[in-house]
Design a protein around this motif. Structure first.
Motif, PDB file in Angstrom:
ATOM      1  N   CYS A 196      -6.136   6.909   0.606  1.00 19.34           N
ATOM      2  CA  CYS A 196      -6.117   5.669   0.660  1.00 19.34           C
ATOM      3  C   CYS A 196      -5.946   4.890   1.816  1.00 19.34           C
ATOM      4  CB  CYS A 196      -4.782   5.403  -0.378  1.00 19.34           C
ATOM      5  SG  CYS A 196      -3.179   6.142   0.300  1.00 19.34           S
ATOM      6  N   ALA A 197      -6.167   3.833   1.663  1.00 19.25           N
ATOM      7  CA  ALA A 197      -5.934   3.070   2.957  1.00 19.25           C
ATOM      8  C   ALA A 197      -5.019   1.574   2.460  1.00 19.25           C
ATOM      9  CB  ALA A 197      -7.338   2.244   3.457  1.00 19.25           C
ATOM     10  N   TYR A 198      -4.061   1.420   3.337  1.00 22.74           N
ATOM     11  CA  TYR A 198      -3.032   0.404   3.263  1.00 22.74           C
ATOM     12  C   TYR A 198      -2.776  -0.462   4.673  1.00 22.74           C
ATOM     13  CZ  TYR A 198       0.066   3.942   4.726  1.00 22.74           C
ATOM     14  OH  TYR A 198       0.752   4.984   5.864  1.00 22.74           O
ATOM     15  N   ILE A 199      -2.113  -1.587   4.725  1.00 21.00           N
ATOM     16  CA  ILE A 199      -1.632  -2.270   5.879  1.00 21.00           C
ATOM     17  C   ILE A 199      -0.262  -1.722   6.192  1.00 21.00           C
ATOM     18  CG2 ILE A 199      -0.951  -4.278   6.955  1.00 21.00           C
ATOM     19  CD1 ILE A 199      -3.230  -5.595   5.431  1.00 21.00           C
ATOM     20  N   ASP A 200      -0.135  -1.073   7.301  1.00 22.82           N
ATOM     21  CA  ASP A 200       1.468  -0.581   7.843  1.00 22.82           C
ATOM     22  C   ASP A 200       2.091  -1.983   8.410  1.00 22.82           C
ATOM     23  OD1 ASP A 200       0.382  -1.080  10.105  1.00 22.82           O
ATOM     24  OD2 ASP A 200       0.443   1.191  10.830  1.00 22.82           O
ATOM     25  N   ASP A 201       3.420  -1.333   8.700  1.00 26.12           N
ATOM     26  CA  ASP A 201       4.293  -2.432   9.580  1.00 26.12           C
ATOM     27  C   ASP A 201       3.799  -3.099  10.581  1.00 26.12           C
ATOM     28  OD1 ASP A 201       5.916  -1.677   7.371  1.00 26.12           O
ATOM     29  OD2 ASP A 201       7.108  -0.411   8.679  1.00 26.12           O
TER      30      ASP A 201
END
Length: 227
Positions: A196-201
């Motif tokens: 999966c891919a997501y936007i981190d902090d």
């Protein structure tokens, strides 16, 4: 019997909240609002800009009426409109909201030059070939190989995610962030684990194991998992 006010003004730590009655006529509401804001603004002349939130309950306001309300508030000293909230929406707005929260299931292959776009979440059963593009207002779930471009949360949703059985994209985009495929990838080293891919902090797109989603996005689904 004493008549209840059509306009109630409450001070909060964030500014002012205006509660507007939803049973009186619009003309009565505007007149009383003008009078009460004039009284309040005189008492707040020495204050800096004050944020105003307007709650209109079960009253539908047209675009012109909302603009009239905003202009009336802005005319008073130091008052700035934050937002107007209502419990009512048009049929078109309800249909748009429904579409944006639906999962669209598609069983097909996205070939080079093809673009598949949905307003909400996308569940694609098939591959996205190099040169193919999938775009969603929400999340993207691909039961197949992602080798083209995937753009999730394209209307600004930074909590959107992209998941695929085989994650080998030419480019990943989430909201206004993007991540190109790393150079020098070798087909022999491809993982067969769903990712999966997501936007981190740090506002960067990160690719990780699918299992991390239950911790990163616990509200991703209404279904409850195990212990």
């Amino acid at each position: 019997m004493k008549k209840m006010p059509n306009v109630t003004i409450k001070g909060t730590k964030d500014g002012l909240t205006l509660h507007l009655d939803d049973t009186c006529s619009y003309a009565e509401l505007i007149q009383e609002l003008d009078e009460k804001l004039s009284e309040s603004s005189r008492a707040l002349e020495d204050r800096q800009l004050i944020s105003v939130r307007v709650q209109v309950g079960n009253r539908y306001l047209s675009d012109s009426q909302q603009e009239e309300l905003k202009n009336l508030i802005r005319q008073k000293k130091n008052l700035v409109v934050d937002r107007i909230t209502t419990n009512v929406m048009t049929k078109e707005e309800a249909e748009k909201l429904k579409a944006e929260n639906e999962i669209v299931s598609v069983a097909r292959m996205i070939r080079s030059g093809q673009i598949l776009e949905v307003p909400g979440d996308l569940l694609l059963i098939g591959d996205v070939n190099p040169g193919g593009t999938v775009i969603a207002g929400g999340n993207i779930f691909i039961m197949g190989a992602l080798k083209g471009i995937a753009h999730a949360g394209h209307k600004g949703n930074k909590d959107a995610v992209i998941a695929a059985s085989l994650m080998k994209p030419s480019q990943l985009r989430i909201s206004d962030c993007f991540n190109r495929a790393p150079d020098g990838t070798n087909a022999e080293t491809e993982t067969r684990e769903m990712e999966c891919a997501y936007i981190d902090d740090q506002d960067q797109i990160v690719v990780d194991r699918l299992q991390v989603l239950m911790h990163l996005r616990p509200n991703l689904t209404r279904l409850k998992g195990g212990c």
